[in-house]
Motif scaffolding. Sequence first.
Motif, short mmCIF file in Angstrom:
data_model
loop_
_atom_site.label_atom_id
_atom_site.label_comp_id
_atom_site.label_asym_id
_atom_site.label_seq_id
_atom_site.Cartn_x
_atom_site.Cartn_y
_atom_site.Cartn_z
N GLU A 203 0.83 -1.21 0.00
CA GLU A 203 0.00 0.00 0.00
C GLU A 203 0.87 1.26 0.00
O GLU A 203 0.57 2.24 -0.70
CB GLU A 203 -0.91 -0.01 1.22
CG GLU A 203 -1.90 1.15 1.27
CD GLU A 203 -2.79 1.08 2.49
OE1 GLU A 203 -3.99 1.39 2.36
OE2 GLU A 203 -2.30 0.72 3.59
N ASP A 204 1.97 1.24 0.76
CA ASP A 204 2.88 2.40 0.80
C ASP A 204 3.51 2.64 -0.57
O ASP A 204 3.66 3.78 -1.01
CB ASP A 204 3.96 2.17 1.85
CG ASP A 204 3.43 2.24 3.28
OD1 ASP A 204 2.30 2.72 3.46
OD2 ASP A 204 4.14 1.77 4.19
N VAL A 205 3.91 1.56 -1.25
CA VAL A 205 4.48 1.68 -2.60
C VAL A 205 3.44 2.26 -3.55
O VAL A 205 3.74 3.12 -4.39
CB VAL A 205 4.98 0.31 -3.10
CG1 VAL A 205 5.26 0.34 -4.61
CG2 VAL A 205 6.24 -0.09 -2.35
N ALA A 206 2.19 1.80 -3.40
CA ALA A 206 1.10 2.32 -4.25
C ALA A 206 0.91 3.82 -4.05
O ALA A 206 0.82 4.59 -5.02
CB ALA A 206 -0.19 1.57 -3.96
N LYS A 207 0.87 4.24 -2.80
CA LYS A 207 0.68 5.67 -2.50
C LYS A 207 1.83 6.51 -3.04
O LYS A 207 1.62 7.62 -3.55
CB LYS A 207 0.54 5.87 -0.99
CG LYS A 207 -0.79 5.40 -0.41
CD LYS A 207 -0.83 5.60 1.09
CE LYS A 207 -2.18 5.16 1.66
NZ LYS A 207 -2.22 5.28 3.15
N ALA A 208 3.06 5.99 -2.92
CA ALA A 208 4.24 6.74 -3.36
C ALA A 208 4.34 6.83 -4.87
O ALA A 208 5.03 7.71 -5.40
CB ALA A 208 5.49 6.10 -2.79
N ASN A 209 3.63 5.94 -5.58
CA ASN A 209 3.79 5.87 -7.03
C ASN A 209 2.50 6.08 -7.81
O ASN A 209 2.46 5.82 -9.02
CB ASN A 209 4.40 4.50 -7.41
CG ASN A 209 5.83 4.36 -6.96
OD1 ASN A 209 6.74 4.85 -7.60
ND2 ASN A 209 6.03 3.70 -5.81
N GLY A 210 1.46 6.53 -7.15
CA GLY A 210 0.21 6.85 -7.85
C GLY A 210 -0.52 5.63 -8.37
O GLY A 210 -1.20 5.71 -9.40
N LEU A 211 -0.42 4.51 -7.67
CA LEU A 211 -1.11 3.29 -8.06
C LEU A 211 -2.38 3.10 -7.23
O LEU A 211 -2.47 3.58 -6.10
CB LEU A 211 -0.20 2.07 -7.85
CG LEU A 211 1.16 2.08 -8.54
CD1 LEU A 211 2.01 0.93 -8.04
CD2 LEU A 211 0.99 2.02 -10.06
N GLU A 212 -3.34 2.40 -7.80
CA GLU A 212 -4.52 2.03 -7.03
C GLU A 212 -4.17 0.80 -6.18
O GLU A 212 -3.37 -0.04 -6.58
CB GLU A 212 -5.69 1.68 -7.96
CG GLU A 212 -6.15 2.85 -8.82
CD GLU A 212 -7.22 2.42 -9.83
OE1 GLU A 212 -7.82 1.34 -9.64
OE2 GLU A 212 -7.45 3.16 -10.81
#
Length: 493
Positions: A203-212
């Motif tokens: 989830e943190d990687v998603a937030k940092a990279n604009g992913l759902e």
Amino acid sequence: MSIKLSVVSQDPLQIDADVAVIGVPEGATTKEGILAKLEDALGPVVSRIVKREDFTGKKDQTLDLQTLGKLPAQRVLLVGLGKATVTDVEVRLLAAKGARFALGAKAESLAIALPEGVAHAARAAAEGVVLGGYRFTAFLTGDRIPKTKLARVALATTGRVSKAERDGAALGQKVGEAVCIARDLINTPPNELYPEKLAKAAEDVAKANGLECKIFDKAQLTKRGMKLILAVGQGSARDPRLVHLTYKPAKPSKKKLVFVGKGLTFDSGGLCIKPAQGMEEMKGDMGGAANVVALMAAVAAVKPHVEVHGIIGSAENMPDGNAYRPGDVFGSLDGKTVEIINTDAEGRLVLADCLAYARSLEPDLILDNATLTGACVVALGPTVSGFFTNREELAEQFRTSAKAAGESTWQLPLIEELREGLKSDWADIKHTADRWGGSITAALFLREFVGDRPWIHVDIAGPSLANKPYGIYPKGGTGHGVLTFLRLIDELS
């Protein structure tokens, strides 16, 4: 790791750096090229050392020279490139070797000569620098914390530096850092990384990279009928999770690719418990999931013109009084019932529900990767991934992608006669067969859950963890496969 990386138009020997790294083609002598240049600068000692070490630029040869203040670069590492045509793979490896050498030499600055005539040399070198300069220090304290770190790297080219080279280097650094996400996750101990924490990391990687990002907890898995994931996790105090990451390109794409990863944050073997020796490595049984998280970070950096999904099934396989047993029968998201034979073959159960979920997205490709079978390591050794596919055209594309990424893979067959071993008297299918051809029967079991979708299964049990550094990989978690998957996405988009 934060490295200040630049591309410069300069002779690497004239860069003020702790170490300069230069590739040398096979057949080099002190009468021409870089060896002659070093002889002019450092004197006849170069010829003596070259002769003593029998250095001719053969592949994997290295030669370390101290410059004793006669050049701005304090040390020069020559790396043999061999006879083959130099490609991105060799450039990445050259840079990785240089960065690893720099760490050992306690260097803070590094200059790397980019070989001429390689289209994407700056990107490949930047990837190599990050991958070779990786080390995992999260749990070191006091004197164990390294006193120095590689802080500055100059990629030196003889021609004028173009915007494409600068952009390539910046992208390469991001891709390298993405692969290191997988390494960090694999190396993290299981008391610190369990299904909930792995889901949070994704989830943190998603937030940092604009992913759902969508995360299914135990209640949602139960509601959806993902009984196989739940079965594997029911012996643990830590509940399982399923994570779904999504990248969508700026312009909508009709093509959809799904990458699935096995995320066993610890695998004791369950009631069919593993021997104590080597069990500590089972913290790395989530290498496939780690690769998917890393891949999605890399995809966000590369921005391909295709929709990409990453799916992770995560559980902890433990042997308490509520653990699943040999002889149990469970349903699945697919609807098939599965008879349990060996609780240490848990990864394919988790993947089965993930693959059925992936199939529901109606993708153009499903690729799963997992530290799945010891049989694959027996067949191919510890540095090669085995892969299976239900489409021969995909096999060729995957081989091409792996070669371009410089990662070792080998196709294994889906032998139909072995499917007989998965027949069950009490359920629709058994999840393991006889010992022989174990990686093949595991793949045949997984195939039951992909329907008619184009599918590749990659068994990374060997190269996901390394017991010593080699190539672009460190000791510990490697992220083997991420670069191949990224090239495959490029190939398919």
